[in-house]
Structure formats: structure tokens, C-alpha cells
Design a protein around this motif. Sequence first.
Motif, PDB file in Angstrom:
ATOM      1  N   ALA A  21      -1.610 -15.830  17.474  1.00  0.00           N
ATOM      2  CA  ALA A  21      -2.836 -16.613  17.775  1.00  0.00           C
ATOM      3  C   ALA A  21      -2.653 -17.445  19.038  1.00  0.00           C
ATOM      4  N   SER A  22      -1.407 -17.855  19.309  1.00  0.00           N
ATOM      5  CA  SER A  22      -1.216 -18.804  20.435  1.00  0.00           C
ATOM      6  C   SER A  22      -0.669 -18.113  21.689  1.00  0.00           C
ATOM      7  N   SER A  23      -0.493 -16.785  21.623  1.00  0.00           N
ATOM      8  CA  SER A  23       0.159 -16.129  22.773  1.00  0.00           C
ATOM      9  C   SER A  23      -0.813 -15.207  23.506  1.00  0.00           C
ATOM     10  N   LYS A  24      -0.555 -14.971  24.786  1.00  0.00           N
ATOM     11  CA  LYS A  24      -1.386 -14.012  25.543  1.00  0.00           C
ATOM     12  C   LYS A  24      -0.945 -12.582  25.227  1.00  0.00           C
ATOM     13  N   VAL A  25       0.159 -12.481  24.465  1.00  0.00           N
ATOM     14  CA  VAL A  25       0.672 -11.164  24.058  1.00  0.00           C
ATOM     15  C   VAL A  25       0.263 -10.952  22.601  1.00  0.00           C
ATOM     16  N   THR A  26      -0.069  -9.711  22.261  1.00  0.00           N
ATOM     17  CA  THR A  26      -0.445  -9.419  20.861  1.00  0.00           C
ATOM     18  C   THR A  26       0.817  -9.053  20.074  1.00  0.00           C
ATOM     19  N   LEU A  27       0.956  -9.668  18.882  1.00  0.00           N
ATOM     20  CA  LEU A  27       2.128  -9.378  18.036  1.00  0.00           C
ATOM     21  C   LEU A  27       1.677  -8.596  16.811  1.00  0.00           C
ATOM     22  N   GLU A  28       2.542  -7.661  16.398  1.00  0.00           N
ATOM     23  CA  GLU A  28       2.238  -6.853  15.210  1.00  0.00           C
ATOM     24  C   GLU A  28       3.493  -6.804  14.338  1.00  0.00           C
ATOM     25  N   LEU A  29       3.365  -7.281  13.087  1.00  0.00           N
ATOM     26  CA  LEU A  29       4.538  -7.323  12.186  1.00  0.00           C
ATOM     27  C   LEU A  29       4.490  -6.127  11.244  1.00  0.00           C
ATOM     28  N   GLU A  30       5.641  -5.443  11.108  1.00  0.00           N
ATOM     29  CA  GLU A  30       5.746  -4.322  10.174  1.00  0.00           C
ATOM     30  C   GLU A  30       6.875  -4.627   9.176  1.00  0.00           C
ATOM     31  N   LEU A  31       6.580  -4.603   7.869  1.00  0.00           N
ATOM     32  CA  LEU A  31       7.665  -4.719   6.880  1.00  0.00           C
ATOM     33  C   LEU A  31       8.130  -3.291   6.606  1.00  0.00           C
ATOM     34  N   LEU A  32       9.225  -2.893   7.291  1.00  0.00           N
ATOM     35  CA  LEU A  32       9.671  -1.497   7.251  1.00  0.00           C
ATOM     36  C   LEU A  32      10.112  -1.090   5.855  1.00  0.00           C
ATOM     37  N   ASP A  33      10.961  -1.955   5.286  1.00  0.00           N
ATOM     38  CA  ASP A  33      11.592  -1.509   4.050  1.00  0.00           C
ATOM     39  C   ASP A  33      11.819  -2.704   3.126  1.00  0.00           C
ATOM     40  N   ASP A  34      11.206  -2.652   1.958  1.00  0.00           N
ATOM     41  CA  ASP A  34      11.541  -3.702   0.969  1.00  0.00           C
ATOM     42  C   ASP A  34      11.928  -3.025  -0.348  1.00  0.00           C
ATOM     43  N   SER A  35      12.514  -1.801  -0.179  1.00  0.00           N
ATOM     44  CA  SER A  35      12.855  -1.042  -1.401  1.00  0.00           C
ATOM     45  C   SER A  35      14.284  -1.334  -1.868  1.00  0.00           C
ATOM     46  N   VAL A  36      15.041  -2.106  -1.071  1.00  0.00           N
ATOM     47  CA  VAL A  36      16.434  -2.369  -1.466  1.00  0.00           C
ATOM     48  C   VAL A  36      16.461  -3.734  -2.158  1.00  0.00           C
ATOM     49  N   HIS A  37      16.457  -3.696  -3.500  1.00  0.00           N
ATOM     50  CA  HIS A  37      16.307  -4.938  -4.271  1.00  0.00           C
ATOM     51  C   HIS A  37      17.643  -5.522  -4.709  1.00  0.00           C
ATOM     52  N   ALA A  38      17.682  -6.843  -4.794  1.00  0.00           N
ATOM     53  CA  ALA A  38      18.881  -7.531  -5.298  1.00  0.00           C
ATOM     54  C   ALA A  38      19.057  -7.179  -6.773  1.00  0.00           C
ATOM     55  N   VAL A  39      20.300  -6.895  -7.171  1.00  0.00           N
ATOM     56  CA  VAL A  39      20.561  -6.569  -8.583  1.00  0.00           C
ATOM     57  C   VAL A  39      21.830  -7.272  -9.050  1.00  0.00           C
ATOM     58  N   GLU A  90       5.749  13.641  -2.972  1.00  0.00           N
ATOM     59  CA  GLU A  90       5.894  12.361  -2.224  1.00  0.00           C
ATOM     60  C   GLU A  90       7.043  12.452  -1.226  1.00  0.00           C
ATOM     61  N   LEU A  91       8.140  13.051  -1.679  1.00  0.00           N
ATOM     62  CA  LEU A  91       9.319  13.155  -0.799  1.00  0.00           C
ATOM     63  C   LEU A  91       9.011  14.043   0.398  1.00  0.00           C
ATOM     64  N   LEU A  92       8.484  15.230   0.144  1.00  0.00           N
ATOM     65  CA  LEU A  92       8.318  16.219   1.232  1.00  0.00           C
ATOM     66  C   LEU A  92       7.344  15.712   2.288  1.00  0.00           C
ATOM     67  N   ASP A  93       6.332  14.931   1.852  1.00  0.00           N
ATOM     68  CA  ASP A  93       5.334  14.441   2.816  1.00  0.00           C
ATOM     69  C   ASP A  93       5.735  13.126   3.464  1.00  0.00           C
ATOM     70  N   SER A  94       6.833  12.501   2.995  1.00  0.00           N
ATOM     71  CA  SER A  94       7.156  11.178   3.564  1.00  0.00           C
ATOM     72  C   SER A  94       7.763  11.325   4.956  1.00  0.00           C
ATOM     73  N   ARG A  95       7.613  10.251   5.711  1.00  0.00           N
ATOM     74  CA  ARG A  95       8.137  10.209   7.086  1.00  0.00           C
ATOM     75  C   ARG A  95       9.592   9.718   7.047  1.00  0.00           C
ATOM     76  N   SER A  96      10.479  10.370   7.754  1.00  0.00           N
ATOM     77  CA  SER A  96      11.853   9.869   7.812  1.00  0.00           C
ATOM     78  C   SER A  96      11.920   8.707   8.798  1.00  0.00           C
ATOM     79  N   ILE A  97      13.012   7.966   8.765  1.00  0.00           N
ATOM     80  CA  ILE A  97      13.197   6.834   9.689  1.00  0.00           C
ATOM     81  C   ILE A  97      13.164   7.338  11.130  1.00  0.00           C
TER      82      ILE A  97
END
Length: 400
Positions: free
Chosen positions: A297-315, A134-141
Motif C-alpha cells: 500500500a505504501s510503495s510505488k512497487v507492487t508486492l505479491e505474497l505467495e505461501l508456497l508450502d504449508d504442508s510440513v507440519h510440526a509433530v 491429484e498427483l499426476l496433475d500437480s505442478r512440481s516445484i
Amino acid sequence: MNDLNTLRSYGSVGNGVVRTAFSDIDMKSRHWLLDQLTTTGLKASIDGVGNVIGKAQDCSRSLLIGSHSDTQPTGGWLDGALGVIYGLEIARTYQETGRLANVGIDVASWMDEEGTYFSSLGSRSFCGEFTDAELLDSRSIQGGRMGDLLRQAGLDDTPRAILDPERYLGYLEAHIEQGPFLEQTGYKIGVVTSIVGVRDFVIHFHGCQNHAGTTPMDLRQDAGMAAIHAAYGLDRMLSKSAREKTVWTIGDIKFHPGAASIVPGGARISFQVRDADEGFLDFVTQEVRVYIEKLDASSKVTLELELLDDSVHAVEMNQRMQDYCARAAERLAPGEWMNMQSGAAHDAQVLAPNIASGMIFVPSIGGISHDFNEDTAEEDIILGCQVMAAAVEAILQDEG
Ligand code: HGY
Ligand code: MN
Ligand code: MN
């Protein structure tokens, strides 16, 4: 202090340091640290992701002390380095002054806490969060393959160190506060109660590049203006839904192609939210999704949302470890310490679900960090190390 200043010399720029993960200067500093830990009598190694780990010999149980020694691109000399050198100093003193027979102190410098390539790579690797494949094939930032990065660093054939939970009494990390509260209140030590979780989003805007003079306003598909409106809307939305200590940041905004006489065809904003409550962060994630869908939906521009990172959890920090740190602080800085939440992410929040973990903070001058001007008064650095050492002594005596 000598060791802190020697580590600082690896990549120092003015008052700050540039020692980003896996850079030549970072790897050189890791070999220096390896030598110091070895001289201290620990069995030290650099593992398959670049963690420097010194393990106490002839004992089956130990206390792990660590932090990170990689920096931000415009980094301070103490962010991470402080906790690593505290570990070296405390382990060395413990070895020199006649350690307890059956319990030792291990020291770690975790790789890439700052997320140049992979946020908290070293501590997450140590805690077994992914397989080698998993590590070797993952994409870096940065976009490349982690396997290629590790090969370039000469680490691809090196085994990764993995946590043995039976070995550790606990984990302690000292860190600069990186914020204003200790200085504002005049306290010298922060005993960390919890560490915030982080949600990192990127929003892409796809419009139509055109001439800034001949394109009438009502015909434009202006990705740049859409990004500005979205950024403002996100700020307004969070200011309504935020809890007391929620923070949110638009740290980066880019237009393409980025020229004064061109209506931007593309744009991109980063949007980061931090809070101590995971449930609230999940709620905000949903709120952001709905808001971006509505804009799309309301804009003439297309928007695309990416949730980059949610691996940093509150502890939450382990209560027993908090108590050891609080008792040490009260003994050495009576009445000059406080319990506090960490607004910065730390390796301790990766270790916390696996080993009883605690953190202490020392004051940051002007609350500044992630900046060349980051600094802490020498007497505060020394007091912090003494408090950490006192907490370690108590833990080893009680539980060693
Ligand atoms: O961003 C953070 O909180 C950490 O300093 N990398
Ligand atoms: Mn840090
Ligand atoms: Mn940092």
C-alpha cells in the motif's frame, strides 16, 4: 559401512554427493538398493513414485525403518542415506539371526524428501495424502507436471505403495543431526522429541525497469530496492516475535534482469520460517501477510505474497517409540545421549500422524549439512546403528 560407501558412490562429488530425486544416478541407486533388499530376503519393489520398499515375508505385522536416499543439489553423503542403510543392515541381521516368526522388519527409501520436485513426495504418497489424479496433475516445484516427470522416469504405469496401518508396529528413522548440538554437548545420540513445521513464502516485487543513470531517484519504481527493504523488515519483525528456537531464512533473492546499469523491474525473495509450534507458525503467516500488504500500500512497487508450502507440519514423536530409543541409547551410550527437537524436516513427520514414529540422531561434524563437507565420525555411525538395532530388538520382543 560398505553399503553406505557403495550408496555414496552413486553421484559422489569430492566428499559430497549429487543424487537428486529422479535423476539417472538416483534411479540407478534405487535399483542397487532394491537388489540389496531382495538379497536380504525381503519382497522389494520400486513403487509408482520411486519409493524403494522391502517387505518382510510370511508375517502380518512388521516394524518399518526408513529414510530418504535422494540428496540436495550440493548434498552430503549421509543426509537420508544413513537411515536407509541402517534399515538394510538391521533387516539383514534380523533375517540372518533367526527372526521372530510372526513379525518382520520392512525397509523404505522415500522419494524426494529434499523437495527437488515435490517435498517428501514418497512418504506423503505412502501415507495416502493425494489421489493418483491429484498427483499426476500437480505442478512440481520445477514447474512441470508431475505426471510428465513420472512418465519420464518410467513409473507412470507402476502402482504406488500405500500404508496398511494394520501391518505396522511403528516407524523408526535414524538421521544425522545436521546441526551443532550433539557435537557441542559431546553427546553421541539424539532422541528426537518433536520435528519443526515449515512455512515457505515467496514474495514477488513488480516495479519498472529503467536506466540506472538517467532515472532520478524520486521517479524510480525499483523492485530490487523494495525487495531489500522487505527482506530487512521481515528479519526485524521475526527477531521481535520469534520464540526461543524459531528460525527464519531468506535463502534466495533474485533481481530481474539483474544488471548493474539497470534499475530492476522485477525481484523475488524466498522467506522460510520454522518452529515446533503450529499455532505460532499460523500467527507468523498472518503477521507476514499484514506486513506485505502494508508495504504494498505504501510503495510505488507492487508486492505479491505467495505461501508456497504449508504442508510440513510440526509433530511430536510417539512417546513409546521415544522411550525405546532412550532405553537403547542409555544401554549403549550411558549418559551420552539427549532428548532434542529436530530443526530439519524429515519423512518421520509425515509418517507420525499415521504410525507410531520415533527418530534418533547421530552427530554431524561441525554441525554441517546440505553441503559437500557434511560428515560424521565412523564410530558415531556404527554406534547409531547399534542403538537403533537395540531399540528395534526391544520393540519386536515386546510387541512382536
Ligand atoms: O530442509 C530440510 O529440513 C530437509 O533436510 N529437507
Ligand atoms: Mn534428510
Ligand atoms: Mn536434507
